[in-house]
Design a protein around this motif. Structure first.
Motif, mmCIF file in Angstrom:
data_model
loop_
_atom_site.group_PDB
_atom_site.id
_atom_site.type_symbol
_atom_site.label_atom_id
_atom_site.label_comp_id
_atom_site.label_asym_id
_atom_site.label_seq_id
_atom_site.Cartn_x
_atom_site.Cartn_y
_atom_site.Cartn_z
ATOM 1 N N HIS A 88 6.988 -91.725 -46.241
ATOM 2 C CA HIS A 88 7.134 -90.538 -45.350
ATOM 3 C C HIS A 88 5.781 -90.088 -45.125
ATOM 4 O O HIS A 88 5.875 -90.433 -44.227
ATOM 5 C CB HIS A 88 8.409 -89.844 -45.716
ATOM 6 C CG HIS A 88 8.662 -88.763 -44.823
ATOM 7 N ND1 HIS A 88 7.694 -87.521 -44.082
ATOM 8 C CD2 HIS A 88 9.310 -88.919 -43.394
ATOM 9 C CE1 HIS A 88 8.730 -86.592 -43.402
ATOM 10 N NE2 HIS A 88 9.304 -87.506 -42.956
ATOM 11 N N ILE A 89 4.748 -89.896 -45.944
ATOM 12 C CA ILE A 89 3.722 -89.562 -45.425
ATOM 13 C C ILE A 89 2.728 -90.618 -45.119
ATOM 14 O O ILE A 89 2.110 -90.006 -43.913
ATOM 15 C CB ILE A 89 2.600 -88.671 -47.067
ATOM 16 C CG1 ILE A 89 3.076 -87.868 -47.339
ATOM 17 C CG2 ILE A 89 1.359 -88.512 -47.597
ATOM 18 C CD1 ILE A 89 3.752 -87.371 -49.197
ATOM 19 N N HIS A 91 3.454 -92.570 -42.747
ATOM 20 C CA HIS A 91 4.143 -92.399 -41.524
ATOM 21 C C HIS A 91 3.076 -91.531 -40.615
ATOM 22 O O HIS A 91 2.912 -92.076 -39.763
ATOM 23 C CB HIS A 91 5.058 -93.361 -41.777
ATOM 24 C CG HIS A 91 5.654 -94.584 -41.423
ATOM 25 N ND1 HIS A 91 5.375 -95.517 -40.965
ATOM 26 C CD2 HIS A 91 6.114 -95.151 -42.567
ATOM 27 C CE1 HIS A 91 5.211 -96.861 -41.452
ATOM 28 N NE2 HIS A 91 6.225 -96.705 -42.588
ATOM 29 N N ARG A 92 3.312 -90.463 -41.402
ATOM 30 C CA ARG A 92 2.624 -89.450 -40.870
ATOM 31 C C ARG A 92 1.305 -89.769 -40.619
ATOM 32 O O ARG A 92 0.907 -88.792 -39.478
ATOM 33 C CB ARG A 92 3.642 -87.714 -41.691
ATOM 34 C CG ARG A 92 3.429 -86.462 -40.966
ATOM 35 C CD ARG A 92 3.874 -85.469 -41.546
ATOM 36 N NE ARG A 92 3.174 -85.590 -42.669
ATOM 37 C CZ ARG A 92 3.453 -85.214 -43.941
ATOM 38 N NH1 ARG A 92 4.977 -84.040 -43.731
ATOM 39 N NH2 ARG A 92 2.738 -85.229 -44.886
ATOM 40 N N LEU A 95 1.014 -91.363 -37.230
ATOM 41 C CA LEU A 95 1.080 -90.393 -36.015
ATOM 42 C C LEU A 95 -0.102 -89.995 -36.430
ATOM 43 O O LEU A 95 -0.441 -89.692 -34.976
ATOM 44 C CB LEU A 95 2.290 -90.032 -36.459
ATOM 45 C CG LEU A 95 3.073 -89.638 -35.217
ATOM 46 C CD1 LEU A 95 2.899 -89.922 -33.836
ATOM 47 C CD2 LEU A 95 4.398 -88.358 -35.403
ATOM 48 N N THR A 96 -1.055 -89.126 -37.200
ATOM 49 C CA THR A 96 -1.539 -88.516 -36.116
ATOM 50 C C THR A 96 -2.930 -89.200 -35.793
ATOM 51 O O THR A 96 -3.511 -89.417 -35.055
ATOM 52 C CB THR A 96 -2.419 -88.327 -37.671
ATOM 53 O OG1 THR A 96 -3.011 -88.666 -39.020
ATOM 54 C CG2 THR A 96 -1.093 -86.869 -38.720
ATOM 55 N N LEU A 109 0.330 -79.682 -40.300
ATOM 56 C CA LEU A 109 1.052 -80.874 -41.519
ATOM 57 C C LEU A 109 0.894 -80.105 -42.423
ATOM 58 O O LEU A 109 2.085 -79.750 -43.211
ATOM 59 C CB LEU A 109 0.706 -82.318 -42.088
ATOM 60 C CG LEU A 109 -0.084 -82.849 -40.810
ATOM 61 C CD1 LEU A 109 -0.172 -83.959 -41.281
ATOM 62 C CD2 LEU A 109 1.294 -83.405 -39.690
ATOM 63 N N SER A 113 -4.342 -77.773 -38.686
ATOM 64 C CA SER A 113 -5.103 -79.289 -38.701
ATOM 65 C C SER A 113 -6.620 -79.013 -38.359
ATOM 66 O O SER A 113 -6.631 -77.182 -37.691
ATOM 67 C CB SER A 113 -4.243 -80.020 -37.379
ATOM 68 O OG SER A 113 -4.470 -79.898 -36.105
#
Length: 143
Positions: A88-89, A91-92, A95-96, A109, A113
């Motif tokens: 999960h981390i 893929h997050r 996304l960034t 997050l 940021s």
């Protein structure tokens, strides 16, 4: 991915491509509302599963299979950490990167940021003031 957590707790293995039947199918999501509803459902199911599982169950091995062949076997705790949380981390973080490539400010997050912090910082500065930039250049730490 959040839905993998309760499945890992409630089952002993998953064959995502069984020889004798249909493989794992992720939910069919067509819009943002469905995506948020699915995430909220999975998060609630994950909390419920974690609140009822014993330590003894968490250290039992869990297997991932493909066509009956073992891909890996590891304690549920390791599986949840590696295949659910770290995934999960990962893929997050991807996304960034996409946000950056598209010129979209990256949201916080785990707190603000760098984009949010710099926006607040820039809003306090006089961006058109040339003396500000000269002073900033003179004060640079690598000087």
């Amino acid at each position: 991915m959040v839905g993998w957590l309760p499945m890992t707790i409630k089952t002993q293995e998953l064959d995502y491509a069984p020889v004798d039947g249909p493989g794992f199918e992720p939910p069919k999501i067509t819009n943002r509302k469905e995506l948020l509803a699915e995430f909220d459902k999975n998060a609630a199911e994950s909390r419920a599963a974690l609140s009822t599982v014993s330590d003894a169950e968490m250290i039992k091995n869990w297997k991932l299979l493909a066509g009956g062949q073992e891909i890996f076997s590891m304690p549920r705790t390791a599986c949840i950490r590696g295949m659910v949380l770290n995934h999960h981390i990962h893929h997050r973080a991807q996304l960034t990167v996409y946000f950056r490539l598209l010129g979209v400010a990256v949201p916080g997050l785990y707190g603000p940021s760098a984009d949010e912090a710099s926006q607040a910082q820039w809003s306090r500065r006089e961006l058109g003031n040339a003396s500000h930039w000269r002073n900033l250049w003179k004060a640079r730490p690598w000087h």
